[in-house]
Write an enzyme that holds these catalytic residues in place. Structure first.
Site, PDB file in Angstrom:
ATOM      1  N   ASP A 236       1.098  -0.935  -0.115  1.00 43.62           N
ATOM      2  CA  ASP A 236       0.214  -0.287  -0.025  1.00 43.62           C
ATOM      3  C   ASP A 236       0.824   0.864   0.227  1.00 43.62           C
ATOM      4  OD1 ASP A 236      -2.705   1.936  -0.112  1.00 43.62           O
ATOM      5  OD2 ASP A 236      -3.359  -0.052   0.928  1.00 43.62           O
ATOM      6  N   ASP A 259       4.399   3.305  -4.352  1.00 48.16           N
ATOM      7  CA  ASP A 259       3.011   4.017  -4.844  1.00 48.16           C
ATOM      8  C   ASP A 259       3.137   3.476  -5.944  1.00 48.16           C
ATOM      9  OD1 ASP A 259       1.807   4.913  -6.949  1.00 48.16           O
ATOM     10  OD2 ASP A 259       2.269   7.353  -5.939  1.00 48.16           O
ATOM     11  N   GLY A 288      -6.676   0.532  -6.526  1.00 47.06           N
ATOM     12  CA  GLY A 288      -7.771   1.654  -7.018  1.00 47.06           C
ATOM     13  C   GLY A 288      -7.746   3.050  -6.453  1.00 47.06           C
ATOM     14  N   LEU A 295     -16.272  14.787 -18.391  1.00 51.00           N
ATOM     15  CA  LEU A 295     -15.432  15.077 -18.878  1.00 51.00           C
ATOM     16  C   LEU A 295     -15.355  16.302 -19.612  1.00 51.00           C
ATOM     17  CD1 LEU A 295     -12.628  13.348 -20.748  1.00 51.00           C
ATOM     18  CD2 LEU A 295     -14.722  13.610 -22.086  1.00 51.00           C
ATOM     19  N   ALA A 296     -16.340  16.600 -19.775  1.00 52.13           N
ATOM     20  CA  ALA A 296     -15.900  18.015 -20.471  1.00 52.13           C
ATOM     21  C   ALA A 296     -15.363  19.134 -19.081  1.00 52.13           C
ATOM     22  CB  ALA A 296     -17.970  18.814 -20.533  1.00 52.13           C
ATOM     23  N   ASN A 349     -20.372   5.119 -17.266  1.00 51.73           N
ATOM     24  CA  ASN A 349     -21.011   5.744 -15.317  1.00 51.73           C
ATOM     25  C   ASN A 349     -20.152   7.474 -15.695  1.00 51.73           C
ATOM     26  OD1 ASN A 349     -22.375   5.977 -13.620  1.00 51.73           O
ATOM     27  ND2 ASN A 349     -20.605   5.039 -12.750  1.00 51.73           N
ATOM     28  N   TYR A 355     -12.423   6.565 -14.853  1.00 53.70           N
ATOM     29  CA  TYR A 355     -12.055   5.644 -14.219  1.00 53.70           C
ATOM     30  C   TYR A 355     -12.843   4.529 -14.999  1.00 53.70           C
ATOM     31  CZ  TYR A 355     -13.472   2.307 -10.335  1.00 53.70           C
ATOM     32  OH  TYR A 355     -13.688   1.460  -9.483  1.00 53.70           O
TER      33      TYR A 355
HETATM   34  P1  NAD Z   1     -10.057   1.868  -0.594  1.00 54.74           P
HETATM   35  O1  NAD Z   1     -10.315   3.162  -1.021  1.00 54.74           O
HETATM   36  O2  NAD Z   1     -10.882   1.372   0.383  1.00 54.74           O
HETATM   37  O3  NAD Z   1      -8.436   1.363  -1.049  1.00 54.74           O
HETATM   38  C1  NAD Z   1      -7.890   1.119  -1.843  1.00 54.74           C
HETATM   39  C2  NAD Z   1      -6.578   0.777  -1.499  1.00 54.74           C
HETATM   40  O4  NAD Z   1      -5.780   0.671  -2.378  1.00 54.74           O
HETATM   41  C3  NAD Z   1      -6.205   1.827  -0.190  1.00 54.74           C
HETATM   42  O5  NAD Z   1      -5.488   1.022   0.702  1.00 54.74           O
HETATM   43  C4  NAD Z   1      -5.267   2.934  -0.773  1.00 54.74           C
HETATM   44  O6  NAD Z   1      -4.417   3.316  -0.463  1.00 54.74           O
HETATM   45  C5  NAD Z   1      -4.169   1.607  -1.990  1.00 54.74           C
HETATM   46  N1  NAD Z   1      -4.215   2.867  -2.993  1.00 54.74           N
HETATM   47  C6  NAD Z   1      -4.551   3.058  -4.158  1.00 54.74           C
HETATM   48  N2  NAD Z   1      -3.579   4.322  -4.941  1.00 54.74           N
HETATM   49  C7  NAD Z   1      -2.529   3.738  -4.826  1.00 54.74           C
HETATM   50  C8  NAD Z   1      -1.464   3.564  -5.129  1.00 54.74           C
HETATM   51  N3  NAD Z   1      -1.172   4.020  -5.861  1.00 54.74           N
HETATM   52  N4  NAD Z   1      -0.281   2.181  -4.860  1.00 54.74           N
HETATM   53  C9  NAD Z   1      -0.564   1.669  -3.905  1.00 54.74           C
HETATM   54  N5  NAD Z   1      -1.890   1.232  -2.987  1.00 54.74           N
HETATM   55  C10 NAD Z   1      -2.656   2.545  -3.334  1.00 54.74           C
HETATM   56  O7  NAD Z   1     -11.141   0.700  -1.862  1.00 54.74           O
HETATM   57  P2  NAD Z   1     -12.491  -0.480  -2.328  1.00 54.74           P
HETATM   58  O8  NAD Z   1     -13.656  -0.189  -2.804  1.00 54.74           O
HETATM   59  O9  NAD Z   1     -11.668  -0.991  -1.529  1.00 54.74           O
HETATM   60  O10 NAD Z   1     -11.625  -0.716  -3.895  1.00 54.74           O
HETATM   61  C11 NAD Z   1     -10.268  -1.501  -3.934  1.00 54.74           C
HETATM   62  C12 NAD Z   1     -10.996  -1.672  -5.704  1.00 54.74           C
HETATM   63  O11 NAD Z   1     -11.997  -2.603  -6.277  1.00 54.74           O
HETATM   64  C13 NAD Z   1     -10.489  -0.860  -6.345  1.00 54.74           C
HETATM   65  O12 NAD Z   1      -9.385  -1.235  -7.751  1.00 54.74           O
HETATM   66  C14 NAD Z   1     -12.291  -0.017  -6.802  1.00 54.74           C
HETATM   67  O13 NAD Z   1     -11.369   0.694  -8.146  1.00 54.74           O
HETATM   68  C15 NAD Z   1     -12.289  -1.531  -6.914  1.00 54.74           C
HETATM   69  N6  NAD Z   1     -13.848  -1.267  -7.112  1.00 54.74           N
HETATM   70  C16 NAD Z   1     -14.636  -0.902  -5.954  1.00 54.74           C
HETATM   71  C17 NAD Z   1     -15.763  -1.302  -5.995  1.00 54.74           C
HETATM   72  C18 NAD Z   1     -17.017  -0.766  -4.871  1.00 54.74           C
HETATM   73  O14 NAD Z   1     -18.144  -0.244  -4.978  1.00 54.74           O
HETATM   74  N7  NAD Z   1     -16.246  -0.156  -3.736  1.00 54.74           N
HETATM   75  C19 NAD Z   1     -16.764  -1.341  -7.261  1.00 54.74           C
HETATM   76  C20 NAD Z   1     -15.760  -1.384  -8.485  1.00 54.74           C
HETATM   77  C21 NAD Z   1     -14.258  -1.760  -8.638  1.00 54.74           C
END
Ligand code: NAD
Length: 448
Positions: A236, A259, A288, A295-296, A349, A355
């Site tokens: 993380d 990162d 993530g 976008l605009a 979306n 995204y």
């Molecule tokens: P969250 O924000 O709770 O957790 C994301 C984690 O990723 C955090 O611990 C953050 O510190 C870490 N992170 C972010 N950028 C980083 C980087 N540059 N380097 C290293 N670590 C990094 O999000 P979540 O809801 O647990 O989502 C996890 C994954 O699931 C993501 O890829 C998200 O896009 C995907 N997702 C979530 C949902 C939802 O409904 N929660 C839906 C679809 C997809």
């Protein structure tokens, strides 16, 4: 984080309002707990085809009780129908003949799996009949109710023995929030069927890298892979170091703070995994971010450049890390690479062009590598729908309510639902499960 509406409808006043106003009434979904039997009940096996005869034996190895005929007033927890024997459209009536008499007497949270032949691998009337199975299963998923799920598993000829981990997942409460999905087995890549010695510890002796592991879905993935026997390496950002370390200490794992979008991140990750663990077996690209804006209104002068940040973290980083790990031979033979896409990458979306592009790109990464990987390494992705985490807690109330109700189960999913799907891909017995994108979305009405 909880679903307040679901809590409300199970209160006495809530029950009354649901009944009188016809409001959505989400069923409390059964979820798997370590030590539970995989399936709490009997699975009825029907149909005629390439798998029908071997299915009871495959289920028995998983500890799942099955029957091939239904006794008077017998209730079933699951139904598996082998439709690989259906050679033309007139034979599809076998689906109605099998399912109709059984549907009213299923137990709660029932599981239905239809097995077919990948239509793209056969021709003529057989191809038509096999393709028809998709409409059947997706519709039954929307009809079944009571927290039930319905899936279609296309098994290529010769891949029959590789179906067992998938049946174990799809027939158990591990797939609580997965419904209306089409899984392909033995279609992409070449691999041998791998057996696991202990069904409760399929990842014993394996090393699993999980990015974004300190919270939310990533934390649940780390816990679930640990439950299944893996040594977890959590990754993380440095700002999340203390939560990450606490979790990894609890799981007897290892950690790495960086990162993932940094220039040297792929090399640092490869070096860490090689030096400390001699390689890696499971790579979960979970980290993530969202930076929503129409976008605009999105310009490069934005605070932090929303477009570049989201594409960089969600897509370019997993691509570069995967490439480096493969080029350096860090991923062990039989390993698995798992992407986390999103329903937004499938349906699109408002406010999420960045995204959704990144998440559709994750699906592209699966497509681009599935036929190319060697040494039995697989690549698959999950596409979560509405999962209750800190990410979705930031969504405005009305949008959140719609997101949670607009699916066949009328509720949001939990991080564990995504984690269990990832654990199924990671299971070495899923060696023929390659090139799939399975949605974990309660069969959301949006997207295919
Ligand atoms: P969250 O924000 O709770 O957790 C994301 C984690 O990723 C955090 O611990 C953050 O510190 C870490 N992170 C972010 N950028 C980083 C980087 N540059 N380097 C290293 N670590 C990094 O999000 P979540 O809801 O647990 O989502 C996890 C994954 O699931 C993501 O890829 C998200 O896009 C995907 N997702 C979530 C949902 C939802 O409904 N929660 C839906 C679809 C997809």
């Amino acid at each position: 984080m909880s679903d307040k509406y679901q809590g409300f409808v199970s209160s006495p006043i809530g029950k009354l309002l649901v009944k009188n106003l016809g409001l959505p009434n989400p069923t409390k979904l059964e979820r798997y707990e370590a030590g539970d039997p995989l399936v709490d009940g009997t699975v009825l096996v029907g149909g005629t085809g390439r798998l029908a005869e071997s299915l009871p034996g495959l289920l028995d190895v998983l500890g799942i009780a099955s029957a091939t005929t239904a006794g008077e007033s017998q209730r079933f927890k699951g139904l598996v129908f082998d439709a690989t024997g259906l050679k033309d459209s007139t034979e599809l009536v076998a689906l109605r003949d099998f399912f109709t008499p059984l549907l009213r007497s299923l137990e709660d949270c029932p599981r239905v799996v239809v097995i077919g032949t990948p239509p793209e691998l056969v021709k003529g009337p057989e191809r038509v009949a096999q393709r028809a199975l998709e409409g059947f299963t997706r519709s039954l998923g929307k009809e079944i109710g009571k927290g039930g799920t319905v899936q279609l598993v296309y098994v290529a000829e010769g891949a029959e023995a590789g179906v067992s981990s998938t049946l174990g997942f799809l027939l158990s409460p591990k797939s609580a929030y997965v419904s209306g999905q089409v899984v392909r087995i033995g279609v992409h890549g070449k691999a041998e069927v791998t057996e696991v010695a202990d069904q409760t510890q399929p990842l014993a002796g394996k090393v699993a890298l999980v990015t974004g592991a300190s919270r939310g879905i990533g934390e649940s993935i780390a816990r679930t892979l640990h439950r299944d026997g893996a040594k977890v390496v959590g990754l993380d950002v440095p700002q999340a170091a203390s939560e990450l370390q606490a979790l990894m200490k609890e799981l007897d794992g290892d950690w790495l703070t960086l990162d993932i979008s940094g220039d040297d991140a792929p090399q640092r990750i490869a070096h860490h995994l090689t030096e400390k663990h001699g390689g890696v077996d499971v790579v979960v690209h979970n980290a993530g971010i969202t930076r929503d804006r129409k976008l605009a209104n999105m310009s490069p002068n934005d605070k932090g450049d929303r477009w570049a940040q989201v594409l960089g973290v969600n897509l370019t980083a997993p691509e570069r890390i995967t490439r480096e790990l493969l080029d350096q031979g860090v991923i062990n033979a039989g390993g698995s690479i798992i992407g986390v896409a999103s329903i937004a990458g499938i349906a699109g979306n408002v406010g999420q062009t960045n995204y959704a592009a990144s998440k559709a790109g994750v699906i592209g990464l699966v497509d681009s590598l599935a036929d190319e990987l060697a040494d039995g390494i697989t690549i698959n992705a999950v596409a979560p729908g509405f999962i209750i985490t800190q990410m979705t807690a930031a969504v405005p109330f009305a949008t959140r309510e719609v997101g949670q109700r607009l699916n066949a189960m009328a509720q949001g999913g939990l991080p564990i639902d995504v984690a269990e799907t990832i654990a199924w891909y990671a299971n070495p017995a899923s060696s023929l499960v390659n090139g799939n994108v399975v949605r974990v979305c309660g069969q959301m009405m949006l997207g295919a």
